[in-house]
Design a protein around this motif. Structure first.
Motif, mmCIF file in Angstrom:
data_model
loop_
_atom_site.group_PDB
_atom_site.id
_atom_site.type_symbol
_atom_site.label_atom_id
_atom_site.label_comp_id
_atom_site.label_asym_id
_atom_site.label_seq_id
_atom_site.Cartn_x
_atom_site.Cartn_y
_atom_site.Cartn_z
ATOM 1 N N PHE A 42 -9.711 24.350 -7.975
ATOM 2 C CA PHE A 42 -9.557 24.844 -9.341
ATOM 3 C C PHE A 42 -10.917 24.775 -10.024
ATOM 4 C CE2 PHE A 42 -8.653 23.673 -13.854
ATOM 5 C CZ PHE A 42 -8.023 24.843 -14.239
ATOM 6 N N SER A 55 -10.174 29.212 -15.404
ATOM 7 C CA SER A 55 -9.104 28.647 -14.560
ATOM 8 C C SER A 55 -8.958 29.428 -13.262
ATOM 9 C CB SER A 55 -7.779 28.616 -15.327
ATOM 10 O OG SER A 55 -7.890 27.846 -16.503
ATOM 11 N N ARG A 101 -8.409 29.809 -9.575
ATOM 12 C CA ARG A 101 -7.827 29.051 -8.464
ATOM 13 C C ARG A 101 -8.096 29.787 -7.153
ATOM 14 N NH1 ARG A 101 -4.885 24.691 -9.746
ATOM 15 N NH2 ARG A 101 -4.145 24.502 -11.895
ATOM 16 N N ASN A 152 0.897 23.082 -9.575
ATOM 17 C CA ASN A 152 0.150 22.357 -8.540
ATOM 18 C C ASN A 152 0.175 20.882 -8.912
ATOM 19 O OD1 ASN A 152 -1.447 21.984 -6.243
ATOM 20 N ND2 ASN A 152 -3.351 22.276 -7.380
#
Length: 560
Positions: A36, A161, A163, A381
């Motif tokens: 992340f 953000s 991922r 997550n």
């Protein structure tokens, strides 16, 4: 002695028919990780500036799985460009009215290649001053912002953000034929699939006639609806991005619900096999196989999972809950695992779902759920530690759904659901709110076993002497796993810089883990914790390079 993880293989077998034993070999986790990259908070609106965003270089072969597009509320299109030849590899439309829109994708990026993640619409982005480029984790480097046909290193545009996950195996795609004809009737039709290895269905194209529809993945053995995805009106060639686990030897039906909304073509060359998936035939009228047509779905993309996974499916939720705020289910992790997704069955109000540690009610994870989505698939997550009990709850009252159920406890290979939870106590005769819980094993525990794995291929940031983050005259890294020391973290970065690590505060933790809360200064080494989700500061003392903690990502200065 150290062995590369890429030399390790696991062999598994499954009985897929009478007297038929199918075996496959899988690689144990290669040296890259689900990661992340948060980025900074956006503070202003862009004016002008179309086709702008971030320039990226992967350190590994990875898949970009999601990111947040911060915008001014207009409809837009985001896309990924390969810089070497200017080819637009992927694109996705984003809706109006969503100023912090989570874009779920499955976009493959190759190690060392340069890409640009861009947004199309003029005066629709967000930005903030930012000069700490290159900004990176072990998977990905953000080199800077792309705007006005040049690279800038003093702004950050639009995307946060990010991922990514490891491409431990090459994705497999079954393309299928071109679907040219409109279907008349034929509700609940699609394709019959069999997985030949444990895998994940990541995306597919839904060829339709433009009506709003619902896609379902149904397990053939018992007719259970495992996953759902809704498709919008007006998108007759719609790419559906999912993350649906398929078990080796299991047969599934991939169908759309609405009648007279699909497309088809005459086709008889069944079965179709590629990689870890077999398409047996189409599934159609009368609830049976059809070997004369190909229905609705093409470009089915699968990717083997880097970690074992398991699912608790639950039961249908026919009843509306009245009252019962902060209710849900109680879960004990039998092994250290990560909750990846679940279905929240609700009455359509906006809500918040939380994972609480039962011992002290600490919030381990939290996600907002939108209004109007009565069967909402949440992608999360959230790590769950072996032997610890948690409560998965929704906060709002009179918004959940339930079923009468008393066959508790219910277990799979990773967790035990003890029962429902409500009014601050166990509830043993109901099932509240949550179904289709997908867990993966905590692969990082294996990946960070330094007796069996080497870290020789953790690439440094391209083009700079310091492969981490430069601050306070030192080169900083955060460990890739909990329970690592600074000596281990810096073993591939020239060794631990003891003098450079001496400082007070949690500045490095704030850089690498900005979503964590601030805590007081604690040990000689900064700790970004997983048990209470805080950045614990260094106390100014001389650090011990062998210090570690089972709940700490350590933040260390290394020599390069």
């Amino acid at each position: 002695m150290h062995f590369s993880a890429r030399s390790i293989r696991l062999t598994s077998c499954a009985l897929i028919g009478v007297g038929v034993l199918f075996c496959w070999t899988s690689p144990v986790a290669a040296q890259c990780y689900d990661m992340f990259l948060p980025g900074p908070a956006m503070t202003g609106d862009t004016g002008g500036h179309a086709n702008t965003g971030l320039q990226l270089i992967p350190n590994k072969d990875i898949s970009l799985t999601s990111f947040i597009f911060n915008n001014q509320g207009h409809a837009d299109t985001v896309y990924l460009v390969r810089v070497s030849d200017g080819v637009v590899l992927y694109s996705k439309a984003t809706p109006a009215g969503s100023p912090a829109y989570t874009v779920n994708v499955d976009w493959d990026l190759l190690k060392g290649e340069t890409y640009r993640l861009l947004a199309t619409t003029l005066s629709n982005g967000r930005w903030t001053p930012f000069s700490s480029f290159p900004y990176s984790n072990y998977n990905l480097v953000v080199q800077g912002t792309w705007a006005g046909d040049e690279l800038h290193t003093d702004w950050w545009f639009h995307f946060t953000s990010l991922r990514t996950e490891c491409s431990v195996c090459t994705p497999s795609v079954i393309s299928g034929p071109t679907l040219t004809e409109p279907i008349v009737g034929w509700a609940d039709s699609g394709l019959s699939l069999t997985a030949t290895a444990n895998t994940r269905l990541r995306s597919f194209r839904f060829l339709n006639q433009g009506a709003h529809d619902t896609i379902q993945l149904i397990r053939e053995s018992d007719g259970a609806v495992l996953h759902r995805a809704t498709t919008p009106e007006g998108e007759s060639d719609y790419v559906v991005v999912v993350d649906w686990g398929l078990l080796a030897g299991e047969t599934y039906r991939l169908i759309s619900v609405e009648e007279s909304n699909g497309r088809y073509v005459n086709y008889t060359a069944w079965p179709v096999v590629n990689g870890d998936l077999v398409i047996n035939e189409s599934w159609g009228l009368g609830g049976g196989m059809d070997d004369l047509y190909w229905f609705k779905f093409t470009d089915l993309k699968t990717r083997c999972g880097p970690c074992p996974f398991d699912t608790v499916y639950g039961v249908p939720m026919p009843n509306a809950i009245v009252g019962w705020a902060e209710s849900g289910i109680s879960i004990t992790a039998d092994v250290t695992t990560t909750l990846r997704r679940f279905t929240f069955n609700n009455m359509g109000a906006a809500d918040t779902v939380q994972l609480l540690r039962a011992s002290d009610s600490a919030i381990v994870g939290s996600v907002a759920t939108p209004a109007g989505e009565t069967v909402y698939e949440a992608v999360v997550n959230w790590q769950m530690w072996a032997g610890v009990t948690y409560h998965l709850i929704s906060v709002a009252e009179s918004n959940g759904r339930y079923a009468n159920f008393s066959a508790w406890p219910l277990s799979n290979s990773m967790v035990t659901i003890n029962g429902s939870w409500g009014h601050g106590a166990p509830q043993s005769v109901y099932w509240f709110n949550f179904t289709n819980l997908l867990m993966t094993s905590n692969c990082s525990i294996f990946e960070c076993d330094f007796e069996t794995n080497d870290l020789s291929d953790w690439a440094a940031t391209p083009g700079v002497d310091c492969g981490g983050w430069e601050w306070n005259g030192a080169c900083w890294y955060t460990s890739n796993c909990e329970n690592m020391s600074c000596n281990q973290t810096c073993s591939e970065h020239g060794g631990f810089d003891i003098a450079g690590s001496i400082h007070t505060g949690s500045r490095v933790g704030i850089h690498y883990w900005p979503e964590k809360a601030l805590a007081t200064n604690w040990e000689e080494i900064e700790c970004s914790s997983t048990d209470n989700d805080k950045n614990w500061g260094a106390n100014g003392g001389t650090p011990d390079g062998d210090w570690l903690h089972p709940s700490c990502y350590v933040n260390c200065a290394c020599n390069n």
